[in-house]
Scaffold this active site. Structure first.
Site, PDB file in Angstrom:
ATOM      1  N   HIS A 133      -6.483   3.021   0.805  1.00 26.31           N
ATOM      2  CA  HIS A 133      -6.121   3.280   2.209  1.00 26.31           C
ATOM      3  C   HIS A 133      -6.907   4.540   2.576  1.00 26.31           C
ATOM      4  O   HIS A 133      -6.735   5.578   1.906  1.00 26.31           O
ATOM      5  CB  HIS A 133      -4.600   3.491   2.336  1.00 26.31           C
ATOM      6  CG  HIS A 133      -4.104   3.762   3.726  1.00 26.31           C
ATOM      7  ND1 HIS A 133      -3.058   3.052   4.318  1.00 26.31           N
ATOM      8  CD2 HIS A 133      -4.484   4.691   4.643  1.00 26.31           C
ATOM      9  CE1 HIS A 133      -2.826   3.534   5.537  1.00 26.31           C
ATOM     10  NE2 HIS A 133      -3.679   4.537   5.760  1.00 26.31           N
ATOM     11  N   CYS A 145       0.515   3.336   3.198  1.00 19.45           N
ATOM     12  CA  CYS A 145       1.242   2.709   4.321  1.00 19.45           C
ATOM     13  C   CYS A 145       2.728   3.027   4.211  1.00 19.45           C
ATOM     14  O   CYS A 145       3.382   3.323   5.214  1.00 19.45           O
ATOM     15  CB  CYS A 145       1.030   1.204   4.333  1.00 19.45           C
ATOM     16  SG  CYS A 145      -0.551   0.667   5.001  1.00 19.45           S
ATOM     17  N   HIS A 190      -8.488   7.849   3.310  1.00 20.44           N
ATOM     18  CA  HIS A 190      -7.891   9.193   3.331  1.00 20.44           C
ATOM     19  C   HIS A 190      -8.965  10.244   3.154  1.00 20.44           C
ATOM     20  O   HIS A 190      -9.950  10.031   2.450  1.00 20.44           O
ATOM     21  CB  HIS A 190      -6.801   9.344   2.272  1.00 20.44           C
ATOM     22  CG  HIS A 190      -7.208   8.980   0.884  1.00 20.44           C
ATOM     23  ND1 HIS A 190      -7.277   7.676   0.453  1.00 20.44           N
ATOM     24  CD2 HIS A 190      -7.579   9.739  -0.169  1.00 20.44           C
ATOM     25  CE1 HIS A 190      -7.655   7.650  -0.818  1.00 20.44           C
ATOM     26  NE2 HIS A 190      -7.867   8.899  -1.212  1.00 20.44           N
ATOM     27  N   HIS A 230      -9.401  13.991   1.795  1.00 24.13           N
ATOM     28  CA  HIS A 230      -8.864  15.143   1.075  1.00 24.13           C
ATOM     29  C   HIS A 230      -9.352  16.404   1.788  1.00 24.13           C
ATOM     30  O   HIS A 230     -10.551  16.530   2.067  1.00 24.13           O
ATOM     31  CB  HIS A 230      -9.413  15.207  -0.346  1.00 24.13           C
ATOM     32  CG  HIS A 230      -9.035  14.081  -1.248  1.00 24.13           C
ATOM     33  ND1 HIS A 230      -8.070  14.203  -2.224  1.00 24.13           N
ATOM     34  CD2 HIS A 230      -9.509  12.811  -1.346  1.00 24.13           C
ATOM     35  CE1 HIS A 230      -7.972  13.061  -2.899  1.00 24.13           C
ATOM     36  NE2 HIS A 230      -8.833  12.195  -2.384  1.00 24.13           N
ATOM     37  N   CYS A 277       0.832  -1.203   0.000  1.00 29.23           N
ATOM     38  CA  CYS A 277       0.000   0.000   0.000  1.00 29.23           C
ATOM     39  C   CYS A 277       0.871   1.260   0.000  1.00 29.23           C
ATOM     40  O   CYS A 277       1.730   1.432   0.866  1.00 29.23           O
ATOM     41  CB  CYS A 277      -0.908  -0.011   1.228  1.00 29.23           C
ATOM     42  SG  CYS A 277      -1.783   1.531   1.500  1.00 29.23           S
ATOM     43  N   ASN A 280     -13.375   9.691  -1.039  1.00 25.71           N
ATOM     44  CA  ASN A 280     -13.835   8.797  -2.096  1.00 25.71           C
ATOM     45  C   ASN A 280     -13.782   7.368  -1.567  1.00 25.71           C
ATOM     46  O   ASN A 280     -12.791   6.981  -0.936  1.00 25.71           O
ATOM     47  CB  ASN A 280     -12.949   8.954  -3.327  1.00 25.71           C
ATOM     48  CG  ASN A 280     -13.000  10.369  -3.887  1.00 25.71           C
ATOM     49  OD1 ASN A 280     -14.049  10.997  -3.900  1.00 25.71           O
ATOM     50  ND2 ASN A 280     -11.862  10.882  -4.328  1.00 25.71           N
TER      51      ASN A 280
HETATM   52  P1  5GP Z   1      -8.439   9.039  -4.286  1.00 24.41           P
HETATM   53  O1  5GP Z   1      -8.757   9.146  -5.753  1.00 24.41           O
HETATM   54  O2  5GP Z   1      -8.090   7.632  -3.891  1.00 24.41           O
HETATM   55  O3  5GP Z   1      -9.497   9.655  -3.416  1.00 24.41           O
HETATM   56  O4  5GP Z   1      -7.204   9.976  -4.056  1.00 24.41           O
HETATM   57  C1  5GP Z   1      -5.882   9.544  -4.038  1.00 24.41           C
HETATM   58  C2  5GP Z   1      -5.033  10.793  -4.034  1.00 24.41           C
HETATM   59  O5  5GP Z   1      -3.728  10.417  -3.671  1.00 24.41           O
HETATM   60  C3  5GP Z   1      -4.936  11.508  -5.380  1.00 24.41           C
HETATM   61  O6  5GP Z   1      -5.411  12.856  -5.244  1.00 24.41           O
HETATM   62  C4  5GP Z   1      -3.455  11.451  -5.728  1.00 24.41           C
HETATM   63  O7  5GP Z   1      -2.988  12.636  -6.334  1.00 24.41           O
HETATM   64  C5  5GP Z   1      -2.810  11.205  -4.385  1.00 24.41           C
HETATM   65  N1  5GP Z   1      -1.593  10.425  -4.455  1.00 24.41           N
HETATM   66  C6  5GP Z   1      -1.411   9.238  -5.101  1.00 24.41           C
HETATM   67  N2  5GP Z   1      -0.159   8.790  -4.929  1.00 24.41           N
HETATM   68  C7  5GP Z   1       0.476   9.706  -4.148  1.00 24.41           C
HETATM   69  C8  5GP Z   1       1.802   9.788  -3.623  1.00 24.41           C
HETATM   70  O8  5GP Z   1       2.660   8.927  -3.848  1.00 24.41           O
HETATM   71  N3  5GP Z   1       2.096  10.862  -2.858  1.00 24.41           N
HETATM   72  C9  5GP Z   1       1.171  11.836  -2.597  1.00 24.41           C
HETATM   73  N4  5GP Z   1       1.569  12.859  -1.833  1.00 24.41           N
HETATM   74  N5  5GP Z   1      -0.092  11.787  -3.063  1.00 24.41           N
HETATM   75  C10 5GP Z   1      -0.430  10.736  -3.840  1.00 24.41           C
HETATM   76 ZN    ZN Z   2      -2.293   1.278   3.662  1.00 22.16          ZN
END
Ligand code: 5GP
Ligand code: ZN
Length: 121
Positions: free
Chosen positions: A106, A12, A108, A110, A9, A95
C-alpha cells in the site's frame, strides 16, 4: 468507500481505524502515523487512505493527491521534531516492489529524521 480499500491490507485497516496507530495527521484522503519499527528519532509514514498498491501503480489522476502528500511532508516533519534545513532536514523514502524493498503493498512515504545516529540509513 469499501471499494477504495483492500480488506487484506494492513495499511487499509490502519486507514479505516480497524488497527490502531499513533497518528501524526489525518484528513479525508491522507493519514500519517508513526512507523512501528522506527529507524530514527523521527519516523512516520504518510499514506493515501485509498488503496494504491505502490508508486508503480500511480496514475496521472493521482497527481493532486501525491502533490498534497508531498506538500504535507515539511510541515509534518517540523511538527514531529525534525530540525530546520540545512543543519537538520529529513529523508523521504518510497520503497517500490521487490527490488525496491517494499514490504507493505500500500503506497507509503517514509519520513525519517532527527539527530543521528540512526539505526539504518
Ligand atoms: P516498506 O518496507 O514496505 O517500505 O515499509 C513498511 C513499513 O511499515 C516498515 O517500516 C514497518 O515497520 C511498518 N509497519 C508494518 N506494519 C506496521 C503496523 O502495523 N503499524 C505501523 N505503525 N507500522 C507498520
Ligand atoms: Zn491498502
Amino acid at each position: 468507500m469499501s471499494s477504495n480499500h483492500d480488506p487484506n491490507c494492513i495499511f487499509c485497516k490502519i486507514a479505516e481505524g480497524k488497527i490502531p496507530s499513533k497518528k501524526v495527521y489525518e484528513d479525508e484522503e491522507v493519514l500519517a502515523f508513526h512507523d512501528i519499527h522506527p529507524w530514527a528519532p523521527v519516523h512516520f509514514l504518510l499514506i493515501p487512505k485509498r488503496h494504491i498498491v505502490s508508486m508503480a501503480h500511480v496514475q496521472d489522476g493521482d497527481a493532486p493527491l501525491l502533490g498534497k502528500i508531498m506538500a504535507l511532508v515539511p510541515k509534518l516533519a517540523q511538527q514531529e521534531g525534525c530540525r530546520p534545513y540545512p543543519e537538520g532536514g529529513f529523508r523521504v523514502v518510497t520503497n517500490t516492489g521487490a527490488d525496491g524493498g517494499q514490504e507493505v503493498p500500500h503506497l507509503h512515504f517514509h519520513v525519517i529524521g532527527g539527530p543521528r545516529p540512526w539505526l539504518k540509513g
